[in-house]
Design a protein around this motif. Sequence first.
Motif, mmCIF file in Angstrom:
data_model
loop_
_atom_site.group_PDB
_atom_site.id
_atom_site.type_symbol
_atom_site.label_atom_id
_atom_site.label_comp_id
_atom_site.label_asym_id
_atom_site.label_seq_id
_atom_site.Cartn_x
_atom_site.Cartn_y
_atom_site.Cartn_z
ATOM 1 N N SER A 85 -16.575 -8.218 -0.443
ATOM 2 C CA SER A 85 -16.801 -8.271 1.006
ATOM 3 C C SER A 85 -17.812 -7.213 1.456
ATOM 4 C CB SER A 85 -15.472 -8.023 1.725
ATOM 5 O OG SER A 85 -15.062 -6.697 1.480
ATOM 6 N N ASP A 86 -18.369 -7.409 2.650
ATOM 7 C CA ASP A 86 -19.287 -6.414 3.222
ATOM 8 C C ASP A 86 -18.597 -5.066 3.360
ATOM 9 O OD1 ASP A 86 -21.484 -7.969 3.342
ATOM 10 O OD2 ASP A 86 -21.146 -8.648 5.412
ATOM 11 N N ASP A 87 -17.323 -5.125 3.821
ATOM 12 C CA ASP A 87 -16.553 -3.881 4.013
ATOM 13 C C ASP A 87 -16.470 -3.087 2.722
ATOM 14 O OD1 ASP A 87 -16.024 -4.634 6.492
ATOM 15 O OD2 ASP A 87 -13.835 -4.820 6.260
ATOM 16 N N LEU A 88 -16.220 -3.824 1.639
ATOM 17 C CA LEU A 88 -16.059 -3.138 0.363
ATOM 18 C C LEU A 88 -17.393 -2.546 -0.086
ATOM 19 C CD1 LEU A 88 -14.413 -2.283 -2.020
ATOM 20 C CD2 LEU A 88 -14.666 -4.542 -3.008
ATOM 21 N N MET A 89 -18.469 -3.326 0.094
ATOM 22 C CA MET A 89 -19.782 -2.798 -0.309
ATOM 23 C C MET A 89 -20.112 -1.555 0.513
ATOM 24 S SD MET A 89 -22.090 -6.074 -1.343
ATOM 25 C CE MET A 89 -21.605 -7.357 -0.223
ATOM 26 N N SER A 121 -6.733 -4.817 3.805
ATOM 27 C CA SER A 121 -7.727 -5.277 2.824
ATOM 28 C C SER A 121 -7.927 -4.199 1.749
ATOM 29 C CB SER A 121 -9.060 -5.530 3.519
ATOM 30 O OG SER A 121 -9.603 -4.284 3.902
ATOM 31 N N PHE A 122 -8.655 -4.573 0.719
ATOM 32 C CA PHE A 122 -8.908 -3.611 -0.356
ATOM 33 C C PHE A 122 -9.714 -2.412 0.168
ATOM 34 C CE2 PHE A 122 -11.262 -2.310 -4.298
ATOM 35 C CZ PHE A 122 -10.173 -1.663 -4.862
ATOM 36 N N ALA A 123 -10.707 -2.705 1.053
ATOM 37 C CA ALA A 123 -11.517 -1.604 1.600
ATOM 38 C C ALA A 123 -10.621 -0.640 2.394
ATOM 39 C CB ALA A 123 -12.625 -2.159 2.478
ATOM 40 N N GLU A 124 -9.658 -1.216 3.139
ATOM 41 C CA GLU A 124 -8.741 -0.344 3.907
ATOM 42 C C GLU A 124 -7.854 0.481 2.981
ATOM 43 O OE1 GLU A 124 -8.196 -2.906 8.014
ATOM 44 O OE2 GLU A 124 -7.326 -3.663 6.174
ATOM 45 N N LEU A 125 -7.418 -0.155 1.903
ATOM 46 C CA LEU A 125 -6.595 0.585 0.932
ATOM 47 C C LEU A 125 -7.393 1.754 0.353
ATOM 48 C CD1 LEU A 125 -3.952 0.721 -0.850
ATOM 49 C CD2 LEU A 125 -5.250 -0.563 -2.554
ATOM 50 N N PRO A 163 0.800 -1.228 0.000
ATOM 51 C CA PRO A 163 0.000 0.000 0.000
ATOM 52 C C PRO A 163 0.832 1.278 0.000
ATOM 53 C CG PRO A 163 -0.405 -1.295 2.002
ATOM 54 C CD PRO A 163 0.423 -2.134 1.091
ATOM 55 N N ASP A 164 1.998 1.244 0.678
ATOM 56 C CA ASP A 164 2.818 2.464 0.718
ATOM 57 C C ASP A 164 3.281 2.859 -0.685
ATOM 58 O OD1 ASP A 164 2.455 2.389 3.392
ATOM 59 O OD2 ASP A 164 4.497 1.738 3.897
ATOM 60 N N ARG A 165 3.626 1.831 -1.499
ATOM 61 C CA ARG A 165 4.068 2.117 -2.879
ATOM 62 C C ARG A 165 2.907 2.701 -3.688
ATOM 63 N NH1 ARG A 165 9.302 0.109 -4.403
ATOM 64 N NH2 ARG A 165 8.766 1.270 -6.284
ATOM 65 N N GLY A 168 -6.649 -4.553 -11.249
ATOM 66 C CA GLY A 168 -6.192 -5.897 -10.921
ATOM 67 C C GLY A 168 -7.198 -6.864 -11.511
ATOM 68 N N GLN A 169 -6.778 -8.105 -11.799
ATOM 69 C CA GLN A 169 -7.746 -9.070 -12.329
ATOM 70 C C GLN A 169 -8.858 -9.321 -11.317
ATOM 71 O OE1 GLN A 169 -4.521 -9.751 -13.417
ATOM 72 N NE2 GLN A 169 -4.904 -9.740 -15.613
ATOM 73 N N ASN A 170 -8.503 -9.222 -10.037
ATOM 74 C CA ASN A 170 -9.515 -9.340 -8.995
ATOM 75 C C ASN A 170 -9.069 -8.477 -7.815
ATOM 76 O OD1 ASN A 170 -11.409 -10.080 -7.120
ATOM 77 N ND2 ASN A 170 -10.647 -12.155 -6.856
ATOM 78 N N VAL A 171 -9.435 -7.217 -7.853
ATOM 79 C CA VAL A 171 -8.955 -6.291 -6.814
ATOM 80 C C VAL A 171 -9.555 -6.612 -5.442
ATOM 81 C CG1 VAL A 171 -8.389 -4.317 -8.307
ATOM 82 C CG2 VAL A 171 -10.693 -4.550 -7.419
ATOM 83 N N ASN A 172 -10.702 -7.294 -5.424
ATOM 84 C CA ASN A 172 -11.382 -7.563 -4.149
ATOM 85 C C ASN A 172 -10.534 -8.377 -3.181
ATOM 86 O OD1 ASN A 172 -14.473 -8.280 -5.878
ATOM 87 N ND2 ASN A 172 -13.447 -6.357 -5.514
ATOM 88 N N SER A 173 -9.685 -9.264 -3.719
ATOM 89 C CA SER A 173 -8.883 -10.068 -2.802
ATOM 90 C C SER A 173 -7.502 -9.444 -2.598
ATOM 91 C CB SER A 173 -8.788 -11.508 -3.288
ATOM 92 O OG SER A 173 -8.323 -11.537 -4.613
ATOM 93 N N TYR A 174 -7.407 -8.149 -2.866
ATOM 94 C CA TYR A 174 -6.153 -7.426 -2.654
ATOM 95 C C TYR A 174 -5.630 -7.683 -1.235
ATOM 96 C CZ TYR A 174 -2.918 -3.688 -1.547
ATOM 97 O OH TYR A 174 -1.804 -3.005 -1.114
ATOM 98 N N GLY A 175 -4.348 -7.986 -1.138
ATOM 99 C CA GLY A 175 -3.662 -8.072 0.160
ATOM 100 C C GLY A 175 -3.914 -9.332 0.967
ATOM 101 N N ARG A 176 -4.901 -10.137 0.576
ATOM 102 C CA ARG A 176 -5.306 -11.288 1.392
ATOM 103 C C ARG A 176 -4.159 -12.275 1.576
ATOM 104 N NH1 ARG A 176 -10.707 -13.708 -0.816
ATOM 105 N NH2 ARG A 176 -11.508 -11.659 -0.284
ATOM 106 N N LYS A 177 -3.537 -12.627 0.457
ATOM 107 C CA LYS A 177 -2.482 -13.641 0.491
ATOM 108 C C LYS A 177 -1.245 -13.144 1.245
ATOM 109 C CE LYS A 177 -0.092 -15.553 -3.279
ATOM 110 N NZ LYS A 177 -0.154 -15.920 -4.699
#
Length: 471
Positions: A244-248, A216-220, A180-182, A202-211
């Motif tokens: 995710s609920d957060d993202l919605m 999370s993407f919502a936090e980003l 995220p800093d970058r 991203g091909q699937n931005v929703n799972s950003y950072g999970r791995k």
Amino acid sequence: MRNQRLYINTIGCQMNVYDSDRIARALEPGGYQQTHVLDEADLVIVNTCAIRAKAEQKAFSFIGRLARMKRQNPDLLIGVGGCVAQQEGEAILSRMPQVDLVFGTHAIPRLPQIVNQVKTRRIKVVDVEQSDGIDEIDLAAGFHDDGQVSRCLTIRQCCDNYCTYCVVPYVRGAEMSRHPDRILSEIETLVRGGVREVTLLGQNVNSYGRKEGLPSFAELLERVNGIEGLHRIRFTTSHPKDLSDDLMEAFGQLRKLCPHIHLPVQSGSDQILKRMNRRYTHQLYLDRIERLRSIRSDIAVTSDFIVGFPGESREDFEATLALMETVAFDSVFAFMYSDRKIAPASHFKNKVNEDEIKKRLQELLSTQETITMRKNRALVGTFQEVMVEGNSTRPGLAEAIDDGPQWSGRTPGNKIVNFNMGRKVDPEDALSVGQLVEVRIEKAYAHSLRGGLVRKEAPTGCPGGKDCHAA
Ligand code: 5AD
Ligand code: SF4
């Protein structure tokens, strides 16, 4: 010595557009300046896409045409990058002897050395090695203001979802998220250079950072929302199973997050979704749309569809049409199913014949045309926040010319709006690109809206729609 000229032909998705920017940025210190005139190029790079056969054919036919240019100018260098390069490697050199360098999706940072080797040692180079980490060349490095107010940046590379029709997980490698800093520092630099809208890719931005255990993407999104001077945030693409609920909820909370989601559904039939390995049912998709609309009633929803997936019956296709009616998408991209050797669905039985696929595609597109028109007409009479992107050059505006200069921009829901300044505004008083203004929508077309300027600044937190003017 004059600067060397670089011509890039970008084929495919927005992520390739971003990669082409990174290619240009990587080659700039070596004296390569980008040109949009093919004939004056010293180095031509074709940034390819392998997702559908058509995109691949487009790349090969362009490279084919370059052979004549190379005969006339043997010093011309030709490079092939992107997914087709990653997938085919050496084979491209034997098939297309005019090509000098082939580089995969992870090799962009190594391009200066590759080009140098080709030039000084007069050899051909293939570099399709995949790296374990993220290949950081952010656009911020050496960024200069080129007047573009809207920019895309990749936040997540590759995809591990393995939809059965898709080549991406096989050619692009394992998925990885950028730190995220970058991302934040890249956006801050872009904003300092005049950018007002970013689209996170991203091909699937929703799972950003999970791995990686990153935020999370919502936090980003929340952090990006805090960047001063940035007006708008968009993102693409989302996977329905990972929404995710957060993202919605972010759509109801983050002022800069535009109310638009691109949520590819691919099919409305559960048995086809299962064979595609999409891991959701049509009901889950409908539930997510309902929840999004309960959070943000004016959210625009767009989607991707594949028509004629192996085994798709008339009944399956009708389930897709029914889902389109139920959701009432703002617009859609629809693709004829295309066999990709590397993807499992190419071995599936019961292929649908091409004529039938073409017929279904036409039916789907005409169903959507009616829905789009209905949705666009519903905006007539509303007041919308529009971010000015430039002077309008679209035809059909002559009737409004008396009202002063014509401008174009987009609504938060991503609809193109052409508008005039209105009689009340001094026509000499120009707008600037990147400015947020308020426009009353007067006319709806299939692919755009037309309106008149109401005021030269948009109300803070303008939600768009009817409530906007009252704010
Ligand atoms: N055939 C047709 N369409 C495809 N897509 C991906 N792979 C294929 C294929 N083999 C479409 C999907 C995806 C979009 C980017 O491209 O709809 O969402
Ligand atoms: Fe391909 Fe599916 Fe990943 Fe999208 S989510 S890139 S369609 S594998």
